[in-house]
Enzyme design. Structure first.
Site, short mmCIF file in Angstrom:
data_model
loop_
_atom_site.label_atom_id
_atom_site.label_comp_id
_atom_site.label_asym_id
_atom_site.label_seq_id
_atom_site.Cartn_x
_atom_site.Cartn_y
_atom_site.Cartn_z
CD GLU A 70 -3.57 -3.93 -7.25
OE1 GLU A 70 -4.51 -4.61 -7.69
OE2 GLU A 70 -2.45 -4.44 -6.96
NE ARG A 120 1.10 -13.61 -4.94
CZ ARG A 120 0.54 -12.73 -5.79
NH1 ARG A 120 -0.75 -12.70 -5.95
NH2 ARG A 120 1.32 -11.89 -6.46
CD GLU A 166 -2.19 -6.89 -12.55
OE1 GLU A 166 -2.31 -5.71 -12.14
OE2 GLU A 166 -1.89 -7.85 -11.81
CE1 TYR A 207 3.38 -11.82 -9.60
CE2 TYR A 207 4.54 -10.02 -10.68
CZ TYR A 207 3.53 -10.48 -9.86
OH TYR A 207 2.65 -9.57 -9.33
CB SER A 221 -4.24 -1.11 -11.25
OG SER A 221 -3.76 -0.55 -10.06
CE1 TYR A 222 2.61 0.31 -13.23
CE2 TYR A 222 2.09 -0.16 -10.95
CZ TYR A 222 3.00 0.19 -11.91
OH TYR A 222 4.30 0.41 -11.56
ZN ZN Z 1 -3.43 -6.48 -7.58
#
Ligand code: ZN
Ligand code: NAG
Ligand code: NAG
Ligand code: NAG
Ligand code: NAG
Ligand code: NAG
Length: 435
Positions: A189, A257, A384, A362, A311-312
């Site tokens: 990104e 994560r 984003e 999500y 992004s994005y």
């Molecule tokens: Zn990312």
């Protein structure tokens, strides 16, 4: 001191030459395409997610209304058939991914610019996506020429022993509220890195002309949170996302994560080390996330606000990512997201929308967003960044500067808002303990 600058440039080139000898062959995306499909809700989303079980089909973005994903040449027919079976039509966003990558890197650099840049003592411009060498050279320039305003600090070391650097900008008033900005947690990104650099450069090199609500903050900016991954996207695989930690079968953890907030939720957590969203063997297993835990979790004075750039998708996201219910700060988040949305629209006419991650895109567990919020950073947001031209991660270099401007506009509106922010952020700590 010209000597120091010359020496530093030579040093960077020297590193580049030695490391390139050990580099793996470049991954090519010859004949791969990026397809877009309009979706109608959760069932369609699940169907697209299933395609991704074949790890060569890489999902670029997935929301309840839209999916973009990469299809290798040899799977085109197969995927087409599966989409038709579900009555899903696709349009081709990128006809040949490798060709787009090549076009983006082949941009001609005017000789005049190179000369000017070298005279300044660094080679960073908004005309090209910079390598890590160029970024670090620029940090050195800041440390030398703006030493009264900013410090270049090392907040950790990566698995490949690169330094994770943070630029700490303050006029010295210890009461300044802290705003943290991170970019590049996902390696590919690139525009998140250049946008963080753009914000950084404007605050530092034009400090005197900035509004008081910019000057009265302590800005902590980490443009490249994942330097190993970032280098890898420049040298081997342009579309790499994770860090580069070694596991038995595959490499890399998805840094975003790996934080300890709702980390272990079965069904959302990714436990396959070969998947691009691998959550890691346990929460905070990674050097990059540990560095942020130390920075945010242990500091006496916490940031009042945090912008994590990705992004994005033209989205402004706030917590939660892993829970369905709204946070107790929902109304404030909407208020600030609306301010940032409108600042961006004024700057570039780009249309961003906003919402809680869980609903807007999500469910995701172990995100920096949720963790920072749970540690008391009330104003935690993910942006984003845009996808103008529909090229996703492969946004062309000619858009670097306008994108930087629109993100700086968002950061300014956030800084202005938190001037009036009264809530005692420390009180949140007692309520939640994730460690
Ligand atoms: Zn990312
Ligand atoms: C890319 O693929 C095309 C056909 O699909 C082929 O003609 C060309 O040689 C390939 N190029 C490389 C560099 O592999
Ligand atoms: C897919 O395309 C076909 C032919 O253009 C059209 O008839 C159909 O309505 C489209 N389906 C959807 C879900 O857009
Ligand atoms: C990692 O880098 C630091 C400084 O950049 C150096 O002092 C240290 O020895 C290095 N460690 C390894 C294991 O290479
Ligand atoms: C940022 O710099 C200021 C002034 O030098 C210092 O007091 C502060 O501790 C630094 N912040 C961090 C997080 O290191
Ligand atoms: C911006 O996006 C919103 C939501 O998708 C839409 O309702 C609105 O018409 C868009 N505005 C412009 C100017 O594109």
């Amino acid at each position: 001191m010209p000597f120091v600058k010359t020496y530093w440039i030579f040093f960077c080139i020297a590193i580049h030459v030695t490391s390139s000898q050990t580099v793996e062959d470049k991954v090519t995306y010859n004949g791969s395409q990026v397809w877009q499909v309009e979706l109608q809700g959760a069932e369609d989303m699940a169907y697209i997610q299933k395609l991704h079980d074949n790890k060569d089909i890489s999902i670029w973005t997935l929301t309840p209304t839209r999916a973009d994903f990469l299809v290798p040449d040899r799977l085109k027919l197969k995927v087409h058939r599966r989409l038709v079976a579900k009555h899903l039509n696709h349009t081709v966003l990128i006809l040949d991914v490798q060709r787009r990558i090549d076009l983006n890197t082949q941009q001609v650099v005017p000789a005049l610019w190179t000369e000017n840049a070298l005279r300044d003592g660094h080679r960073l411009s908004w005309k090209k996506f910079p390598t890590l060498d160029i970024i670090e050279e620029y940090y050195n320039f800041l440390a030398e020429d703006y030493s009264s305003l900013c410090r270049v600090q090392t907040i950790g070391y990566t698995a490949e022993n690169r330094t994770i650097k943070m630029i700490n900008i303050t006029d010295g008033n210890p009461k300044n509220k802290i705003i943290l900005i991170t970019g590049g947690s996902h390696a590919r990104e690139w525009v998140s890195v250049t946008s963080a650099l753009y914000i950084l450069n404007n605050i530092v090199t034009k400090f005197d002309t900035q509004s008081s609500y910019i000057k009265n903050k302590n800005w902590l900016i980490i443009p490249v949170l994942n330097p190993d991954g970032y280098v890898y996207t420049h040298t081997v695989d342009r579309l790499w996302r994770k860090n580069r930690r070694n596991f038995k079968r595959c490499k890399g953890v998805d840094i975003n994560r790996n934080f300890d907030s709702d980390w272990g939720i079965v069904g959302i957590k990714e436990s396959d080390e070969c998947k691009i969203t691998y959550s890691g063997p346990y929460a905070f297993s990674e050097r990059e996330t540990k560095a942020l835990r130390h920075l945010v979790g242990s500091s006496v004075r916490k940031p009042v606000a945090m912008l994590d750039l990705h992004s994005y998708g033209n989205l402004i996201l706030f917590p939660w990512s892993a829970r369905t219910q709204p946070t107790e700060d929902y109304n404030k988040h909407v208020e600030v997201a609306e301010l940032m949305r409108s600042a961006i629209f004024k700057s570039s006419k780009e249309n961003y929308t906003y919402g809680a991650t869980y609903h807007k895109i999500y469910p995701a567990t172990g995100t920096f967003l949720d963790w920072a919020y749970s540690k008391g950073v009330v104003h935690s947001y993910v942006i984003e960044i845009k996808d103008k031209g529909k090229l996703g991660f492969l946004i062309p270099p000619k858009e670097i500067e306008d994108t930087g401007k629109e993100l700086f506009a968002a950061a300014r509106s956030l800084a202005k808002y938190v001037n009036h922010h009264k809530r005692q952020i420390e009180s949140k700590d007692a309520r939640k303990t994730w460690f």
